[in-house]
Design a protein around this motif. Sequence first.
Motif, PDB file in Angstrom:
ATOM      1  N   HIS A   1       1.094 -19.162  -5.934  1.00 53.70           N
ATOM      2  CA  HIS A   1       2.260 -18.519  -6.524  1.00 53.70           C
ATOM      3  C   HIS A   1       2.886 -17.646  -5.439  1.00 53.70           C
ATOM      4  CE1 HIS A   1       1.188 -18.846 -11.105  1.00 53.70           C
ATOM      5  NE2 HIS A   1       1.092 -20.003 -10.465  1.00 53.70           N
ATOM      6  N   GLU A   2       4.208 -17.642  -5.389  1.00 52.79           N
ATOM      7  CA  GLU A   2       4.910 -16.935  -4.332  1.00 52.79           C
ATOM      8  C   GLU A   2       5.965 -15.999  -4.914  1.00 52.79           C
ATOM      9  OE1 GLU A   2       5.871 -19.676  -0.822  1.00 52.79           O
ATOM     10  OE2 GLU A   2       5.578 -21.089  -2.481  1.00 52.79           O
ATOM     11  N   VAL A   3       6.166 -14.879  -4.238  1.00 47.76           N
ATOM     12  CA  VAL A   3       7.203 -13.922  -4.596  1.00 47.76           C
ATOM     13  C   VAL A   3       8.001 -13.631  -3.335  1.00 47.76           C
ATOM     14  CG1 VAL A   3       7.712 -11.608  -5.461  1.00 47.76           C
ATOM     15  CG2 VAL A   3       5.795 -12.892  -6.414  1.00 47.76           C
ATOM     16  N   GLY A   4       9.339 -13.649  -3.451  1.00 50.05           N
ATOM     17  CA  GLY A   4      10.205 -13.384  -2.309  1.00 50.05           C
ATOM     18  C   GLY A   4      10.284 -11.912  -1.973  1.00 50.05           C
ATOM     19  N   PRO A   5      11.272 -11.488  -1.218  1.00 53.45           N
ATOM     20  CA  PRO A   5      11.379 -10.077  -0.831  1.00 53.45           C
ATOM     21  C   PRO A   5      11.387  -9.155  -2.051  1.00 53.45           C
ATOM     22  CG  PRO A   5      12.910 -11.422   0.416  1.00 53.45           C
ATOM     23  CD  PRO A   5      12.345 -12.317  -0.640  1.00 53.45           C
ATOM     24  N   PHE A   6      10.689  -8.028  -1.927  1.00 53.34           N
ATOM     25  CA  PHE A   6      10.640  -7.074  -3.036  1.00 53.34           C
ATOM     26  C   PHE A   6      10.356  -5.681  -2.495  1.00 53.34           C
ATOM     27  CE2 PHE A   6       6.303  -8.598  -2.485  1.00 53.34           C
ATOM     28  CZ  PHE A   6       5.539  -7.446  -2.564  1.00 53.34           C
ATOM     29  N   HIS A   7      10.584  -4.708  -3.355  1.00 53.52           N
ATOM     30  CA  HIS A   7      10.192  -3.329  -3.083  1.00 53.52           C
ATOM     31  C   HIS A   7       9.277  -2.900  -4.210  1.00 53.52           C
ATOM     32  CE1 HIS A   7      10.531   0.826  -1.601  1.00 53.52           C
ATOM     33  NE2 HIS A   7      10.450   1.154  -2.873  1.00 53.52           N
ATOM     34  N   GLY A   8       8.035  -2.586  -3.869  1.00 57.47           N
ATOM     35  CA  GLY A   8       7.086  -2.225  -4.920  1.00 57.47           C
ATOM     36  C   GLY A   8       5.704  -2.015  -4.365  1.00 57.47           C
ATOM     37  N   ALA A   9       4.708  -2.258  -5.202  1.00 55.78           N
ATOM     38  CA  ALA A   9       3.312  -2.040  -4.818  1.00 55.78           C
ATOM     39  C   ALA A   9       2.461  -3.218  -5.278  1.00 55.78           C
ATOM     40  CB  ALA A   9       2.777  -0.746  -5.428  1.00 55.78           C
TER      41      ALA A   9
ATOM     42  N   PRO B   1     -13.282 -21.097  -9.263  1.00 54.31           N
ATOM     43  CA  PRO B   1     -12.573 -20.099 -10.063  1.00 54.31           C
ATOM     44  C   PRO B   1     -11.263 -20.637 -10.649  1.00 54.31           C
ATOM     45  CG  PRO B   1     -13.317 -19.138  -7.991  1.00 54.31           C
ATOM     46  CD  PRO B   1     -13.531 -20.616  -7.888  1.00 54.31           C
ATOM     47  N   LEU B   2     -11.019 -20.299 -11.893  1.00 56.22           N
ATOM     48  CA  LEU B   2      -9.739 -20.558 -12.529  1.00 56.22           C
ATOM     49  C   LEU B   2      -8.938 -19.263 -12.501  1.00 56.22           C
ATOM     50  CD1 LEU B   2      -7.925 -22.520 -14.186  1.00 56.22           C
ATOM     51  CD2 LEU B   2      -8.902 -21.462 -16.235  1.00 56.22           C
ATOM     52  N   VAL B   3      -7.784 -19.303 -11.864  1.00 55.50           N
ATOM     53  CA  VAL B   3      -6.940 -18.111 -11.746  1.00 55.50           C
ATOM     54  C   VAL B   3      -5.797 -18.211 -12.745  1.00 55.50           C
ATOM     55  CG1 VAL B   3      -5.484 -16.729 -10.227  1.00 55.50           C
ATOM     56  CG2 VAL B   3      -7.529 -17.836  -9.319  1.00 55.50           C
ATOM     57  N   ARG B   4      -5.716 -17.223 -13.616  1.00 54.15           N
ATOM     58  CA  ARG B   4      -4.656 -17.166 -14.622  1.00 54.15           C
ATOM     59  C   ARG B   4      -3.629 -16.114 -14.245  1.00 54.15           C
ATOM     60  NH1 ARG B   4      -7.464 -16.587 -20.423  1.00 54.15           N
ATOM     61  NH2 ARG B   4      -5.311 -17.010 -21.024  1.00 54.15           N
ATOM     62  N   ASP B   5      -2.447 -16.199 -14.857  1.00 54.56           N
ATOM     63  CA  ASP B   5      -1.496 -15.095 -14.762  1.00 54.56           C
ATOM     64  C   ASP B   5      -1.210 -14.570 -16.167  1.00 54.56           C
ATOM     65  OD1 ASP B   5       0.557 -16.624 -15.991  1.00 54.56           O
ATOM     66  OD2 ASP B   5       1.377 -17.257 -14.082  1.00 54.56           O
ATOM     67  N   ASP B   6      -0.529 -13.440 -16.236  1.00 56.46           N
ATOM     68  CA  ASP B   6      -0.324 -12.815 -17.543  1.00 56.46           C
ATOM     69  C   ASP B   6       0.897 -13.353 -18.273  1.00 56.46           C
ATOM     70  OD1 ASP B   6       1.539 -11.699 -15.858  1.00 56.46           O
ATOM     71  OD2 ASP B   6       1.058  -9.613 -16.312  1.00 56.46           O
ATOM     72  N   HIS B   7       1.410 -14.495 -17.818  1.00 55.72           N
ATOM     73  CA  HIS B   7       2.508 -15.166 -18.523  1.00 55.72           C
ATOM     74  C   HIS B   7       2.075 -16.542 -19.004  1.00 55.72           C
ATOM     75  CE1 HIS B   7       6.328 -12.729 -17.646  1.00 55.72           C
ATOM     76  NE2 HIS B   7       5.296 -11.959 -17.384  1.00 55.72           N
TER      77      HIS B   7
ATOM     78  N   MET C   1       5.040 -12.256  -0.839  1.00 53.67           N
ATOM     79  CA  MET C   1       3.601 -12.291  -1.084  1.00 53.67           C
ATOM     80  C   MET C   1       3.213 -13.648  -1.633  1.00 53.67           C
ATOM     81  SD  MET C   1       3.066  -9.986  -4.550  1.00 53.67           S
ATOM     82  CE  MET C   1       1.428 -10.619  -4.933  1.00 53.67           C
ATOM     83  N   VAL C   2       1.954 -14.004  -1.405  1.00 50.42           N
ATOM     84  CA  VAL C   2       1.407 -15.275  -1.867  1.00 50.42           C
ATOM     85  C   VAL C   2       0.080 -15.002  -2.555  1.00 50.42           C
ATOM     86  CG1 VAL C   2       0.489 -17.516  -1.174  1.00 50.42           C
ATOM     87  CG2 VAL C   2       2.524 -16.603  -0.039  1.00 50.42           C
ATOM     88  N   VAL C   3      -0.110 -15.603  -3.716  1.00 50.58           N
ATOM     89  CA  VAL C   3      -1.367 -15.521  -4.454  1.00 50.58           C
ATOM     90  C   VAL C   3      -1.968 -16.916  -4.538  1.00 50.58           C
ATOM     91  CG1 VAL C   3      -2.439 -14.992  -6.675  1.00 50.58           C
ATOM     92  CG2 VAL C   3      -0.610 -13.529  -5.798  1.00 50.58           C
TER      93      VAL C   3
ATOM     94  N   ALA D   1      -6.948 -14.480  -4.180  1.00 48.05           N
ATOM     95  CA  ALA D   1      -6.585 -13.962  -2.866  1.00 48.05           C
ATOM     96  C   ALA D   1      -5.102 -13.649  -2.845  1.00 48.05           C
ATOM     97  CB  ALA D   1      -6.915 -14.980  -1.774  1.00 48.05           C
ATOM     98  N   VAL D   2      -4.721 -12.560  -2.192  1.00 49.96           N
ATOM     99  CA  VAL D   2      -3.317 -12.182  -2.066  1.00 49.96           C
ATOM    100  C   VAL D   2      -3.015 -11.876  -0.608  1.00 49.96           C
ATOM    101  CG1 VAL D   2      -3.796  -9.740  -2.607  1.00 49.96           C
ATOM    102  CG2 VAL D   2      -1.472 -10.653  -2.881  1.00 49.96           C
TER     103      VAL D   2
END
Length: 224
Positions: A126-134, A112-118, A150-152, A161-162
């Motif tokens: 891909h990693e995201v630090g602390p956040f408040h959201g969904a 699988p090739l995983v793309r992002d919307d940017h 979170m990690v994708v 996978a997330v």
Amino acid sequence: MRVVTCGETARARWGPALADAALPVDDLPALPARAEVDPLLDALPDDARLVVAGDDAALAAVLVRLLRRERLALAVGVLPAADSAAAAVWGLPTDVEAALALARTGTARPVPLVRDDHGGVVAGRHEVGPFHGAVYCEDRLVAEGDAAGMVVTPDPDAGVAVTVTGPRRLGGLRAGRVAAHAGRAVQLGCRPGVTVVRDGLAADRPVTRRSWYRHIEDWRLVRP
């Protein structure tokens, strides 16, 4: 077979082995761009094998150009960094001798090739630090509220996978709960904006929304 070494670190790691193997090598920047990659792709026949020596960000940059040039059918071997998340996802060896042997003689398989919307792709994580959201995986709510991060990553079966880690509990004494899912798409919405680290490289500006999804076409990775 055409080998590209991306950056001085990759050249120091792989250069001696490539020289001993007498393989044709092109030296590219650590983060190769259109001007460096496209002429190489134009010179490769459809049945060729392109081997990328570099970190995950370099591999992602090459995959973007394969996507843009509609060359995803090209076989791609990887000579990864020792700490490569992409190698962990796809079960690739990081030992120099084993990795080079696989890149030369292994079989290219669709993955699988995983793309992002940017406009990017996920080579390893891909990693995201602390956040408040969904966070959603397809139509399933994975997590909502405060999260430690979170990690994708690509998922060999479903596509994406997330993994979301909740905030630490009991005054910080216990790690947060972990929720993990896989599917064809992942969406994050949060406030305020957060920085996304894409295969080791931080994004230019914070975002409040980001999506990752499986592309309609696979790429062909030389793997065990």
